[in-house]
Write a protein that holds these residues in place. Structure first.
Motif, PDB file in Angstrom:
ATOM      1  N   ASP A 155      35.473 -10.716  33.257  1.00  0.00           N
ATOM      2  CA  ASP A 155      36.490 -10.811  32.211  1.00  0.00           C
ATOM      3  C   ASP A 155      35.873 -11.001  30.827  1.00  0.00           C
ATOM      4  O   ASP A 155      36.264 -10.334  29.867  1.00  0.00           O
ATOM      5  CB  ASP A 155      37.421 -12.001  32.489  1.00  0.00           C
ATOM      6  CG  ASP A 155      38.351 -11.722  33.667  1.00  0.00           C
ATOM      7  OD1 ASP A 155      38.178 -10.681  34.341  1.00  0.00           O
ATOM      8  OD2 ASP A 155      39.243 -12.556  33.909  1.00  0.00           O
ATOM      9  N   THR A 212      40.530  -4.241  34.495  1.00  0.00           N
ATOM     10  CA  THR A 212      41.167  -4.611  35.766  1.00  0.00           C
ATOM     11  C   THR A 212      41.455  -6.113  35.847  1.00  0.00           C
ATOM     12  O   THR A 212      41.660  -6.653  36.933  1.00  0.00           O
ATOM     13  CB  THR A 212      40.244  -4.240  36.952  1.00  0.00           C
ATOM     14  OG1 THR A 212      39.001  -4.947  36.789  1.00  0.00           O
ATOM     15  CG2 THR A 212      39.977  -2.759  37.016  1.00  0.00           C
ATOM     16  N   SER A 213      41.486  -6.760  34.691  1.00  0.00           N
ATOM     17  CA  SER A 213      41.593  -8.222  34.685  1.00  0.00           C
ATOM     18  C   SER A 213      43.038  -8.708  34.664  1.00  0.00           C
ATOM     19  O   SER A 213      43.883  -8.182  33.942  1.00  0.00           O
ATOM     20  CB  SER A 213      40.853  -8.761  33.458  1.00  0.00           C
ATOM     21  OG  SER A 213      41.240 -10.093  33.204  1.00  0.00           O
ATOM     22  N   GLY A 214      43.312  -9.755  35.418  1.00  0.00           N
ATOM     23  CA  GLY A 214      44.635 -10.360  35.394  1.00  0.00           C
ATOM     24  C   GLY A 214      44.852 -11.215  34.172  1.00  0.00           C
ATOM     25  O   GLY A 214      45.960 -11.308  33.641  1.00  0.00           O
ATOM     26  N   VAL A 267      45.741  -1.100  31.363  1.00  0.00           N
ATOM     27  CA  VAL A 267      45.300  -2.110  32.329  1.00  0.00           C
ATOM     28  C   VAL A 267      45.698  -1.673  33.731  1.00  0.00           C
ATOM     29  O   VAL A 267      46.792  -1.117  33.939  1.00  0.00           O
ATOM     30  CB  VAL A 267      45.918  -3.495  32.015  1.00  0.00           C
ATOM     31  CG1 VAL A 267      45.488  -4.526  33.065  1.00  0.00           C
ATOM     32  CG2 VAL A 267      45.499  -3.965  30.633  1.00  0.00           C
ATOM     33  N   TYR A 282      45.539  -3.716  37.119  1.00  0.00           N
ATOM     34  CA  TYR A 282      45.218  -5.020  37.714  1.00  0.00           C
ATOM     35  C   TYR A 282      45.675  -5.063  39.175  1.00  0.00           C
ATOM     36  O   TYR A 282      46.863  -5.151  39.455  1.00  0.00           O
ATOM     37  CB  TYR A 282      45.906  -6.127  36.902  1.00  0.00           C
ATOM     38  CG  TYR A 282      45.871  -7.509  37.528  1.00  0.00           C
ATOM     39  CD1 TYR A 282      44.693  -8.080  38.008  1.00  0.00           C
ATOM     40  CD2 TYR A 282      47.050  -8.268  37.626  1.00  0.00           C
ATOM     41  CE1 TYR A 282      44.686  -9.351  38.571  1.00  0.00           C
ATOM     42  CE2 TYR A 282      47.051  -9.543  38.180  1.00  0.00           C
ATOM     43  CZ  TYR A 282      45.862 -10.074  38.655  1.00  0.00           C
ATOM     44  OH  TYR A 282      45.858 -11.324  39.219  1.00  0.00           O
ATOM     45  N   SER A 329      51.156  -7.552  29.100  1.00  0.00           N
ATOM     46  CA  SER A 329      50.049  -8.515  29.078  1.00  0.00           C
ATOM     47  C   SER A 329      50.519  -9.956  29.241  1.00  0.00           C
ATOM     48  O   SER A 329      49.901 -10.748  29.942  1.00  0.00           O
ATOM     49  CB  SER A 329      49.248  -8.377  27.774  1.00  0.00           C
ATOM     50  OG  SER A 329      48.518  -7.171  27.781  1.00  0.00           O
ATOM     51  N   ARG A 375      51.575 -10.463  32.834  1.00  0.00           N
ATOM     52  CA  ARG A 375      50.407 -10.402  33.723  1.00  0.00           C
ATOM     53  C   ARG A 375      49.622 -11.720  33.677  1.00  0.00           C
ATOM     54  O   ARG A 375      49.120 -12.195  34.687  1.00  0.00           O
ATOM     55  CB  ARG A 375      49.496  -9.232  33.350  1.00  0.00           C
ATOM     56  CG  ARG A 375      48.408  -8.981  34.394  1.00  0.00           C
ATOM     57  CD  ARG A 375      47.570  -7.746  34.092  1.00  0.00           C
ATOM     58  NE  ARG A 375      46.981  -7.816  32.776  1.00  0.00           N
ATOM     59  CZ  ARG A 375      47.404  -7.139  31.722  1.00  0.00           C
ATOM     60  NH1 ARG A 375      48.414  -6.294  31.807  1.00  0.00           N
ATOM     61  NH2 ARG A 375      46.811  -7.285  30.550  1.00  0.00           N
ATOM     62  N   HIS A 428      48.892 -13.987  36.854  1.00  0.00           N
ATOM     63  CA  HIS A 428      47.538 -14.377  37.237  1.00  0.00           C
ATOM     64  C   HIS A 428      47.452 -15.880  37.497  1.00  0.00           C
ATOM     65  O   HIS A 428      46.773 -16.322  38.434  1.00  0.00           O
ATOM     66  CB  HIS A 428      46.536 -13.955  36.152  1.00  0.00           C
ATOM     67  CG  HIS A 428      45.110 -14.192  36.548  1.00  0.00           C
ATOM     68  ND1 HIS A 428      44.295 -15.065  35.884  1.00  0.00           N
ATOM     69  CD2 HIS A 428      44.383 -13.696  37.568  1.00  0.00           C
ATOM     70  CE1 HIS A 428      43.109 -15.092  36.470  1.00  0.00           C
ATOM     71  NE2 HIS A 428      43.131 -14.266  37.492  1.00  0.00           N
TER      72      HIS A 428
END
Lengths: 251, 251
Positions: free
Chosen positions: B67, B87-89, B104, B106, B153, B156, B160
């Motif tokens: 990240d 691919t980050s949460g 994105v 994820y 975002s 997400r 996460h």
């Protein structure tokens, strides 16, 4: 046939009655409950009493009631023959205060009435006061499960604590995740594949090896940002569990 | 065919490479990794570079790296065509600092190289900077999963956090249970039927409904006795989680 009287009408009693119904080795000859609250869940063909002095003579009496009521209830059992068992993980064998021989039959599982269970894989932890009674108790346990363990009161107490972390506390983590879903208007269903995979991994990896996430990676930025978005209760838990994971991997 | 360049060689990159190999819609034309540490895990037929200036021209570039490295890495991507994804949460879309269009991808799952996954049930959360790119990104996600969600975002980031509780923290509860098993010389295997049932219940009950145990019952005696038997780290966690459960059910 092992003649059994079942005492209690909670989740464990309900599932034991169901499990014994399908065995050839056990005859559930009577059940006792002080009231009729959960009667609808039980097979009507099992004779029921709410009079503690009217219990049938049996080989085994299983007390499946609240942990804290075991001592007081068992004191009232004046007969001397037969084996009296409780089903508690946290109570020692000697919390039974009856004159008859004592034992423990602790099924290591989470029981809800709504949920069907496959009984033959449930670990059943057994203990007797006298070794003479072990064969009978083992036969009872083996009639419903292939996963029977002889475990004494001290070990069972530790095992119960481990079960509290493994089941009660992990489920509360799911509850907090669910709360975050509700607060942000997405369905908890989106987390289910992740949750199922979390435990499926344990077939191949230890929980130590299976750990992933910001705390395991010591990803300080993400941790700081996530903490800012939580209410006080979740923040405290996030902080403490994160620190415990960090200690595990980064020390 | 969607032409994809995959950047990174960690757990997510490994699983994406595997997943795309089995699709007809995606052609993984190249992968990038700065070193050769994990090369052995990847299909040798995929051309590999460690020179950021030698990336092939592709429809989609997937950055599957730590990240904290996403911004710095993406700054180095000087091309203007194609769609660049991370691919980050936990990172917002605008943590990408490239000139090309951003998005994105994820996948909401826990990834370990050792573990085989059924990709088509993994929720994939997608977001694009420009709505024009959504069709392409949706095609990419749908090529490996039937469980694709358009999520921005902010959402997400919350998701996460929920995933951290649902996966990372529940797994740590399993780790602490495992520690108690080791300390007391019994096998963690005895807890596995309980753990599997804990999550199986979630098919039929909410985590709120599924909760059992001393904290849920407010069984003060058991709680007190269990606390006495824990080391400081486990005691703190036991206390805090128990109080959180008690607040949930007994207030």
């Amino acid at each position: 046939m092992i003649r059994v009287v079942l005492i209690g009408a909670g989740n464990i009693a309900f599932h034991l009655a169901k499990a014994f119904r399908d065995t050839k080795e056990v005859d559930l000859i009577q059940r006792y409950s002080r009231d009729n609250k959960n009667d609808k869940y039980f097979d009507r063909n099992i004779p029921k009493t709410n009079n503690i002095n009217s219990l049938y003579k049996a080989d085994i009496y299983i007390i499946a009631i609240n942990d804290d009521a075991i001592s007081t209830f068992s004191k009232q059992l004046s007969f001397e023959e037969g084996l009296v068992l409780h089903t508690s993980g946290s109570k020692p064998l000697n919390s039974l205060k009856c004159s008859a021989n004592k034992g423990v039959f602790y099924p290591l599982q989470t029981f809800s009435k709504e949920i069907e269970l496959n009984y033959n894989k449930i670990p059943i932890c057994i203990e007797t006061e006298y070794s003479n009674d072990m064969d009978l108790l083992r036969s009872l346990a083996s009639s419903i499960s292939n996963n029977v363990h002889e475990i004494d009161s001290d070990q069972r107490e530790k095992l119960h604590i481990a079960a509290v972390f493994a089941n009660n506390f992990s489920n509360h983590m799911f509850k907090l995740a669910n709360d975050i879903c509700i607060e942000n208007n997405f369905s908890f269903d989106i987390l289910k594949p992740l949750i199922f995979e979390t435990v499926k991994k344990l077939n191949d990896l230890s929980p130590y090896e299976a750990q992933t996430g910001p705390a395991q990676r010591n990803d300080i930025e993400v941790i700081k940002k996530q903490l800012q978005q939580l209410d006080n209760n979740k923040k405290e838990i996030y902080n403490l569990v994160t620190n415990s994971i960090k200690k595990t991997y980064n020390s």
